[in-house]
Every structure is written in structure tokens, then in C-alpha cells.
Write a protein that holds these residues in place. Structure first.
Motif, PDB file in Angstrom:
ATOM      1  N   LEU A  68       0.865  -1.180   0.000  1.00 31.30           N
ATOM      2  CA  LEU A  68       0.000   0.000   0.000  1.00 31.30           C
ATOM      3  C   LEU A  68       0.896   1.223   0.000  1.00 31.30           C
ATOM      4  CD1 LEU A  68      -2.994   1.079   0.271  1.00 31.30           C
ATOM      5  CD2 LEU A  68      -2.442   1.394   2.702  1.00 31.30           C
ATOM      6  N   GLY A  69       0.766   2.066  -1.018  1.00 31.20           N
ATOM      7  CA  GLY A  69       1.541   3.292  -1.037  1.00 31.20           C
ATOM      8  C   GLY A  69       2.021   3.662  -2.427  1.00 31.20           C
ATOM      9  N   TYR A  70       2.942   4.595  -2.459  1.00 34.08           N
ATOM     10  CA  TYR A  70       3.477   5.138  -3.709  1.00 34.08           C
ATOM     11  C   TYR A  70       4.993   5.198  -3.567  1.00 34.08           C
ATOM     12  CZ  TYR A  70       4.552   8.783  -7.207  1.00 34.08           C
ATOM     13  OH  TYR A  70       5.081   9.508  -8.245  1.00 34.08           O
ATOM     14  N   TYR A  71       5.697   4.496  -4.463  1.00 35.12           N
ATOM     15  CA  TYR A  71       7.154   4.422  -4.363  1.00 35.12           C
ATOM     16  C   TYR A  71       7.771   4.697  -5.723  1.00 35.12           C
ATOM     17  CZ  TYR A  71      11.835   2.540  -3.472  1.00 35.12           C
ATOM     18  OH  TYR A  71      13.196   2.375  -3.348  1.00 35.12           O
ATOM     19  N   ASN A  72       8.739   5.610  -5.723  1.00 34.88           N
ATOM     20  CA  ASN A  72       9.463   5.945  -6.942  1.00 34.88           C
ATOM     21  C   ASN A  72      10.859   5.353  -6.837  1.00 34.88           C
ATOM     22  OD1 ASN A  72      10.551   7.007  -9.251  1.00 34.88           O
ATOM     23  ND2 ASN A  72      10.081   9.144  -8.784  1.00 34.88           N
ATOM     24  N   ASN A  73      11.074   4.223  -7.496  1.00 31.79           N
ATOM     25  CA  ASN A  73      12.379   3.594  -7.520  1.00 31.79           C
ATOM     26  C   ASN A  73      13.277   4.364  -8.478  1.00 31.79           C
ATOM     27  OD1 ASN A  73      14.484   1.652  -8.623  1.00 31.79           O
ATOM     28  ND2 ASN A  73      13.575   0.355  -7.050  1.00 31.79           N
ATOM     29  N   TYR A 133       9.141   1.615   2.426  1.00 37.59           N
ATOM     30  CA  TYR A 133      10.064   2.123   1.414  1.00 37.59           C
ATOM     31  C   TYR A 133       9.669   3.554   1.066  1.00 37.59           C
ATOM     32  CZ  TYR A 133      10.603  -2.900   1.255  1.00 37.59           C
ATOM     33  OH  TYR A 133      10.784  -4.211   1.617  1.00 37.59           O
ATOM     34  N   GLY A 134      10.603   4.481   1.278  1.00 38.52           N
ATOM     35  CA  GLY A 134      10.322   5.883   1.068  1.00 38.52           C
ATOM     36  C   GLY A 134       9.858   6.542   2.357  1.00 38.52           C
TER      37      GLY A 134
END
Length: 554
Positions: A68-73, A133-134
């Protein structure tokens, strides 16, 4: 002979001190415990071909944990992960009392965390979040889902479990109640500026005029939901029979849709957490009228608990980078292999590996070579039929994958990768024979390996993964096992060895219709060097190789 005996003694000592092996024929070299291979012959000349394969949309319902969420690798690009979950009554056919009025609705969902310190004076606890993450904020909207999640697939005559896929987001967007449930405008941390807070959760009570801590809970989501919705849905709108059991209730109240978008203040960054939605609940606090024997009417506070149980779907919206898309499309070479392998979890990509090269000749019943292919790779045939007639004793075999850390500096790295039998979607034999355990189950099967190895100084980034496939190679040489294609993917947990269906099977090259479930639930990715690196290239020494250590009987 002395070297061989000395080697066996050291080897046995190492294994006894660390883990016991279930292989009774030959001792394994421990996972990094002995670096020198005493008295062994090494062969790293055998062919290995590895190429990339994109997964596409993948089955994502009822996962053990959900992203659940928004991650920019920094290398792979952006992923928005949303979740749909059903809701269940904690007890069937509840009774409420007279004139129930909802006073509070709270959704709670624990995060993965560990206690790191306790203040001796105050009793306050300090926690560190895991699998986050983030660090930036995201926009989180919680809606009533109007999409019914079936248990069984009607198209199979209700004989198979219904499958939902990572790319089904539009279906749920088009079937939701548009009114947001987490709509508290005075608390943006619960909606437009949501973040995964590591602080301990506390409730308070007043004792003799002094406010004191009543309860302490590990970090988790605490969100107030709109009271009027639950007043109407549960107490006013639930006509007779809607709450009689959970089968009926889940048809009536079809669940919640946790939709994630980027926060306006950080459109290119966010944060993503791995959560077990089955641990979540909704606590509805309400008052009812109570009439005493003298006729006086008072109010009494009660609670109704709904569990976030039943079916779930993890929805993934990917905006992949051009570098990653180019890597998994233009560079794919099933014949010669690719220079780099892009392993990406979720609806990402994996690698296909072939050992021992082509089949151009065979052997007759007396062991003489022939010009007719026999269905066995030539290099494997040579190992099975050595020219000197001495059968090999394989002591160890490894695939070592060097990480191209320059490709994605600053990105979180997957802790482990997983090698499996791609033909049958099962682990290889070494997975089963490694009975080593660890308090952290994700790090069990240490001898089989696949765990990231990191530089101990400086940036402490990962530099390689090593997987031992000793028993797999032994079986190919000594037991004429089938030389299957191997799959390589990131994994969230080595304990999970089941598969998830691809929405669109891959028919070119090696046919693939399933991928490891453990890869679907890992949002991370890594870039490793493949086999197809030309001589003279600066990364030639880091190319993928099969290393076989063996002895021959005297």
C-alpha cells in the motif's frame, strides 16, 4: 588423498557448527563458511544463458501481505499500490439495542515494526518500522467498494477460485461509492498528507483529575471514518437479514477500497508499506438508550467490530522508466542471453536461465558419441559420460549473480532472490534438502542461499547474490534428471514457494503462465549482470557463470 580427507573434516565441522544437512552422500560447503576449496577441481566453463522476461499483469488476490503506497524507484520507476478488501462481522446477526447512535468509527491496521528502546522514566516505547520504502507523504482515500469479490469463478462452473489481477484497478475505480470515508478535513495526516508514522499509539484516561496513559500499542494506521456512512449502512439501512451471516453481509457491504495517489506536495516521491490487512479492523462506537426499572432513560456505550477479512486484491499502477522498459524489451536474447538481468517484483520481470548449452549430438548404448541429438545438452552429456570413464563427485555448484549497483544507486535492494524450476513452477531440489532455519524465516535455507551480500564499509550496498544448486547438478549428472529451464525472481520470503497466474500467458520463447507468488508481494527490484558480456568489457569478470567444484575417485 590427504587434502581430500582434510577438506572433508573441515567441511563436516563447519556444517555441524552451523546447520545440519540432509544430504547423506556428500557434504555441502557451508554458505560462505569455507572460502578455499581444498583439493577440489573447479569447472566454470559450462554454458549458461540467461535472458529477461516481462511478467505483465499478475494474479494479486488474497496475497499473504499487500503493498500500500506510492514508491518511486530511482531506476525502475513509479508504482502506486492500492488495496481492496472485504469486511466481515466479528459475530453474526448482532443486536444493537434501542436507538443506536454512532459516536466514533476508527479503522486500525498494524504496521510491521520492532521495539528498539523503552524510556525507563515514562514507559514510552520507540519503534522502528520494517518493510517501509520511502519517507514522503501520500494521498490516501478510503471508499466503499461496490464491486463484489467472488470466492469462486462462475466461468469454471464455480469449481475454481476466482482470480483477480494487479491491473484490475479501473474495474474498482468504476465501481466505488465516490464519497470518501476518511474525510476529516482537520486531520490531513489521515488522508491528503498520510504517512506511515513510527510513533507508539497511546490512549489516555483521567484518574483523580490527572490524565494518564491507558493503553500503549505498536505503530499502526489509525483513521477516523465518516460516522454518518456507518450509521446508515449498519444501523439504519441494514434491512432484515442483511446482517444474519457474513455471506449475506459481504454481498450487502462489499468492502473498502484503499486508493493511493501521490501527495500534491511531493508528486515524485512517496512511501510504500507491506501490510497484512487481515490484522485490520473497524471499531464502531455507538450509544443506545437504556430504560431503568423506574422508567428513567440513560445512554450506554457499546462497540461493534468489523474485521478486514475475506478476499483482498492488490492493485498496482506502474509508470516504469525508459531505462527499465528498454532493458526488458530491446535486449532480450533467448539464444545468446542478455548482458543485464532486470528482476522486478510486483507486475515486473524475471529471468529465464538455461544450463549446459545446445544438444547437437548424443551417445549410443555403449557410451560412444554419435552425430544424432538425443535430447540432452552436449555439455551435460559429457559430464555424464567423462572421456576417462571416471564419474564426477560434485562437491558444490553455484550460480553467482553480481549486482550492477551503478544502475540504481539509492534504491532499496531486495534482500533475496529465488531460483526455481520454471518448467514445473516448483523449487529446485536444493530448496527441499536445505533444512537450515533462522529466527527470521525470510533468512532460512541459508545454505541454498540467494541472500544479498553487502559491502561492509562505505555505502554498504549489495554486490552479489549466490545460490547453491549442488544437489540439482548432482541429479542432472548422476540420476539423469531433466535439465529444466530455471526461473530467477526477487522474493519476499523464501518460505513462500507457491505460484500466481499471469493474466496473459507468455507464449514466445519459454512458455510461462505462472510466476512465484513471493515475487508478486515484493515491490523491489535489482539489476544483475547476465552471461552475454563480451571479452574485454569492463564487466566481463562479473558475468554470470556456473561454478562446479568436484573430485574424482582415485
Amino acid at each position: 588423498m590427504q587434502n581430500n580427507s582434510f577438506y572433508k573434516f573441515l567441511l563436516l565441522t563447519s556444517v555441524v557448527l552451523v546447520f545440519s544437512s540432509c544430504d547423506k552422500d556428500f557434504n555441502e560447503i557451508g554458505a560462505g563458511f569455507i572460502d578455499d576449496h581444498y583439493g577440489l577441481l573447479k569447472d566454470d566453463t559450462k554454458s549458461v544463458v540467461a535472458y529477461n522476461q516481462s511478467m505483465g499483469a499478475v494474479q494479486s488476490n488474497n496475497l499473504p501481505i499487500n503493498a500500500l503506497g506510492y514508491y518511486n524507484n530511482p531506476f525502475f520507476g513509479k508504482t502506486k499500490a492500492s488495496v481492496v478488501t472485504q469486511v466481515e462481522l466479528i459475530g453474526a446477526n448482532p443486536t444493537f439495542g434501542t436507538n443506536p447512535i454512532v459516536t466514533k468509527v476508527e479503522l486500525s491496521l498494524p504496521y510491521s515494526s520492532r521495539l528498539t528502546a523503552t524510556d525507563a522514566a515514562t514507559g514510552d516505547h520507540t519503534y522502528e518500522l520494517d518493510s517501509i520504502y520511502g519517507t514522503s507523504k501520500i494521498k490516501l482515500s478510503i471508499y466503499e467498494s461496490k464491486y463484489y469479490l467472488r470466492d469462486l469463478d462462475a466461468q469454471t462452473g464455480f469449481e475454481e477460485v476466482q482470480k483477480y489481477y494487479s491491473g484490475d484497478g479501473p474495474d474498482f475505480d468504476n465501481n466505488k461509492n465516490p464519497d470518501r470515508l476518511n474525510d476529516d478535513v482537520n486531520s490531513p495526516s489521515q488522508n491528503d498528507a498520510f504517512f506511515f508514522n513510527s510513533e507508539e499509539l497511546k490512549t489516555y484516561k483521567t484518574v483523580d483529575g490527572t490524565q494518564t496513559v491507558d493503553t500503549r500499542t505498536a505503530p499502526g494506521m489509525r483513521i477516523n471514518l465518516r460516522k454518518s456512512f456507518f450509521q446508515d449502512k449498519i444501523f439504519n439501512g441494514a434491512t432484515a437479514g442483511k446482517l444474519i451471516n457474513n455471506n449475506v453481509f459481504k454481498e450487502y457491504f462489499r468492502g473498502l477500497y484503499f486508493k493511493v495517489e501521490n501527495n500534491l506536495d511531493s508528486p515524485n516521491q512517496g512511501s510504500l508499506a507491506m501490510l497484512n490487512f487481515r490484522q485490520g479492523k473497524i471499531t464502531i462506537t455507538y450509544n443506545v438508550n437504556v430504560t431503568a426499572t423506574n422508567g428513567n432513560v440513560t445512554t450506554e456505550e457499546k462497540t461493534l467490530v468489523l474485521n478486514l477479512a475475506g478476499n483482498t486484491v492488490n492493485l498496482l499502477e506502474n509508470d516504469y522508466s525508459n531505462d527499465y522498459l528498454s532493458g526488458i524489451t530491446s535486449a532480450v536474447n533467448p539464444v545468446q542471453g542478455d548482458p543485464r538481468l532486470y528482476l522486478k517484483g510486483g507486475a515486473g520481470s524475471l529471468a529465464v536461465i538455461s544450463l549446459f548449452g545446445e544438444d547437437t549430438r548424443g551417445y549410443d548404448s555403449e557410451g560412444n558419441p554419435t552425430a544424432t541429438p538425443n535430447g540432452v545438452a552436449d555439455e551435460l552429456d559429457d559430464l555424464r559420460n567423462p572421456a576417462d570413464g571416471q564419474k564426477l563427485i560434485v562437491n558444490e555448484a553455484n550460480l553467482t549473480f553480481s549486482i550492477d549497483s551503478s544502475a540504481f544507486m539509492g534504491a532499496s535492494e531486495p534482500n533475496r532472490i529465488y531460483l526455481y524450476d520454471l518448467n514445473n513452477n516448483t523449487p529446485i531440489f536444493d530448496y527441499y534438502t536445505d533444512i537450515s532455519i533462522n529466527p527470521d524465516p525470510k533468512r532460512s535455507k541459508l545454505i541454498h542461499g540467494g541472500i544479498i551480500e553487502k559491502i561492509k564499509t562505505g555505502n554498504k550496498r549489495g554486490y552479489q547474490y549466490k545460490i547453491r544448486l549442488t544437489n540439482h547438478i548432482r541429479n542432472l549428472i548422476n540420476k539423469d534428471s531433466t535439465n529444466v529451464k530455471l526461473g530467477l525472481a526477487v522474493t519476499e520470503s523464501i518460505a513462500t514457494a507457491t505460484s500466481a497466474k499471469l493474466k496473459t500467458p507468455i507464449l514466445t520463447g519459454m512458455p510461462i503462465d505462472r510466476v512465484p507468488l513471493s515475487s508478486v508481494i515484493n515491490p523491489l527490484g535489482t539489476v544483475i549482470f547476465g552471461n552475454n558480456i563480451p571479452v574485454g568489457n569492463v564487466n566481463y569478470a562479473k558475468r554470470l557463470k556456473l561454478e562446479i567444484y568436484y573430485t574424482k575417485p582415485n
